[in-house]
Scaffold this motif. Sequence first.
Motif, PDB file in Angstrom:
ATOM      1  N   GLU A 224       0.832  -1.208   0.000  1.00  0.00           N
ATOM      2  CA  GLU A 224       0.000   0.000   0.000  1.00  0.00           C
ATOM      3  C   GLU A 224       0.868   1.260   0.000  1.00  0.00           C
ATOM      4  O   GLU A 224       0.537   2.250  -0.670  1.00  0.00           O
ATOM      5  N   ASP A 227       2.078   1.773  -3.485  1.00  0.00           N
ATOM      6  CA  ASP A 227       0.988   2.279  -4.329  1.00  0.00           C
ATOM      7  C   ASP A 227       0.803   3.781  -4.144  1.00  0.00           C
ATOM      8  O   ASP A 227       0.578   4.519  -5.125  1.00  0.00           O
ATOM      9  N   MET A 228       0.909   4.250  -2.908  1.00  0.00           N
ATOM     10  CA  MET A 228       0.730   5.675  -2.636  1.00  0.00           C
ATOM     11  C   MET A 228       1.841   6.512  -3.262  1.00  0.00           C
ATOM     12  O   MET A 228       1.591   7.582  -3.827  1.00  0.00           O
ATOM     13  N   ILE A 230       3.670   5.682  -5.866  1.00  0.00           N
ATOM     14  CA  ILE A 230       3.495   5.612  -7.325  1.00  0.00           C
ATOM     15  C   ILE A 230       2.364   6.525  -7.779  1.00  0.00           C
ATOM     16  O   ILE A 230       2.481   7.262  -8.765  1.00  0.00           O
ATOM     17  N   GLU A 231       1.262   6.514  -7.055  1.00  0.00           N
ATOM     18  CA  GLU A 231       0.114   7.333  -7.429  1.00  0.00           C
ATOM     19  C   GLU A 231       0.444   8.817  -7.397  1.00  0.00           C
ATOM     20  O   GLU A 231       0.003   9.588  -8.258  1.00  0.00           O
ATOM     21  N   LYS A 232       1.214   9.242  -6.389  1.00  0.00           N
ATOM     22  CA  LYS A 232       1.614  10.644  -6.280  1.00  0.00           C
ATOM     23  C   LYS A 232       2.680  11.024  -7.292  1.00  0.00           C
ATOM     24  O   LYS A 232       2.870  12.207  -7.589  1.00  0.00           O
ATOM     25  N   LYS A 255       7.012  -3.553  -8.236  1.00  0.00           N
ATOM     26  CA  LYS A 255       6.259  -2.419  -7.686  1.00  0.00           C
ATOM     27  C   LYS A 255       7.144  -1.593  -6.752  1.00  0.00           C
ATOM     28  O   LYS A 255       7.095  -0.345  -6.771  1.00  0.00           O
TER      29      LYS A 255
END
Length: 558
Positions: A224, A227-228, A230-232, A255
């Motif tokens: 998680e 993911d955060m 990468i998203e930002k 990832k």
Amino acid sequence: MDRYNEWADIGLFPKTYESLWELTEHYLKQIAAHPAPLVAFSVCTSNYLFTLETARRLKAMAPKKKVIMGGPAITNSFDVERIEPHECDYLFFGEADLEFAEIVRAVKDGREPGDVPGMVKVGTKFTYDSVHRSIVKKGVVLPTPTFEELNLDEYSGTAVPLLGSRGCVRKCTFCNDHQIYQKYRHRTAQEIFSDLEWHVVNRGAAHFTFLDLLMNGHMKVLEEFCDMVIEKGYKVAWGGQCIVRKEMTREMLEKMKRAGCQSIVYGIESFNDKVLRLMRKYYTQDLAKRVLTDTHEVGIESIINIIVGFPGEGEEEFLDTYNFVRDNREIIGQVASVSPCLVNLGSELFDRFEEFGIIFPPEGGSVKWSTKDGSSTYEQRLDRLMRVTELLASRDKHIHTVNVYDKDDRDKRLAKDDLARKSGRVADDKEGEHAMAEGLATAALATNIDGMSEEERDRYRFGAANASPRVNPQGRRAREMVENLDVGTAEMAEPAATNGTNGHGKNGTNGSTKARGEAMCDVVLALMPPWGVRFPPLSLAALAAAHARKATKWPCAI
């Protein structure tokens, strides 16, 4: 560690302290003159002697000041039972985040702290087995430090330290981290990400290092977090320690790479399945090879630790490790440490030494132990350590730390290390700049004091052997080591200090920070050399942040 014994050996330490006395005295006088009534020292095995001697002199210089010591060398040591009131007033066992405020308030009010969980008043009777070790329970949310009160340019490392968990999900038989941390507790992915984001947004930071015992103790949290990031779309680089586990799939590693992971230190220790089982490592050589291969192929540097001479490791078992290192050069980026197996206080190996057939000599027991059947001796372990070191050097592999703790073998070891250094393959005092390998897998030397006078024992006591987390300056200039105290004690000459804490409020903004000089400090937090050269003191900053939450004004100077 080339100069470990100069800090930790009772016979060598007096010369080290004397060589640094001019600078130490300079800062000691500032601590003594500071109006704070309490000085708190964070103590590990490598700075135990330095801290004890400095505290003794501080008490003589400023007898009204109260001194408290905590940290791994207090929490996990037999020798603390012999610390005396002229050296220290209180000892704290375990994690002080929640209890520290009460201790500070009591000292400020001129009263005894009373029955504080984890705290022992020096001079009262207690034993290693009887003390309560305080722990922050799972689910307790603590503020985290932003280091606003520190000048990060004064540190040699560029990475900002982060912490996502405490403790470990495993209990290796040679390790005593479970004794120090007791339980594994992790923060949420959002909390960890908020820490990173604050430094990115407010400091422009791009490099981070996780100081956790392991980053992948909770795989869902790790994923998680990735993911955060990468998203930002943050362009950051980070790394830290991990365990080998089947959940470290190629997809997961890919990832992690996309999220900025640059390096992982795996505490593999051995590539023999029998020894891995004895160590209580829950993987095989095949799984270790798969994880190392995937780590390397996705573009993350794979770094390993090696331990030689674990009880039950014969020549055949050792050769499995030797041959793996020889035949798999491409998937091993660096070696953080090569160490002989130590029998550390608090480890299962120590608690069940008879079952493992271990015999302790009259002195240097944690280092020079042997087995009843003669299958493991210190000389054999040293020989295997040298063989692995020479192999790695011949394969052009960077070795951050070669751990040899016996000063009698120092000249022999340095002669061999010199050959490797000339070819640039072993880190010397000016090299070894890999942030993620800094200071990993160091350990302590159990020292005999039978031949010392009572006065010498009183002045230079040494805590019992235990594993020491995370800093290894490796013989930097003495001036640089002590000047690092400028971050704390040089500022302590001022009547106040500030702290930035990230409370992760509704808008994620940083906690309020008082300007220097607006408030008086109630406690000085201190970390003695040789620690603290590369990164700011995360443990003390975290303690200060937790304490600041309960205080009406900022009460700490670091």
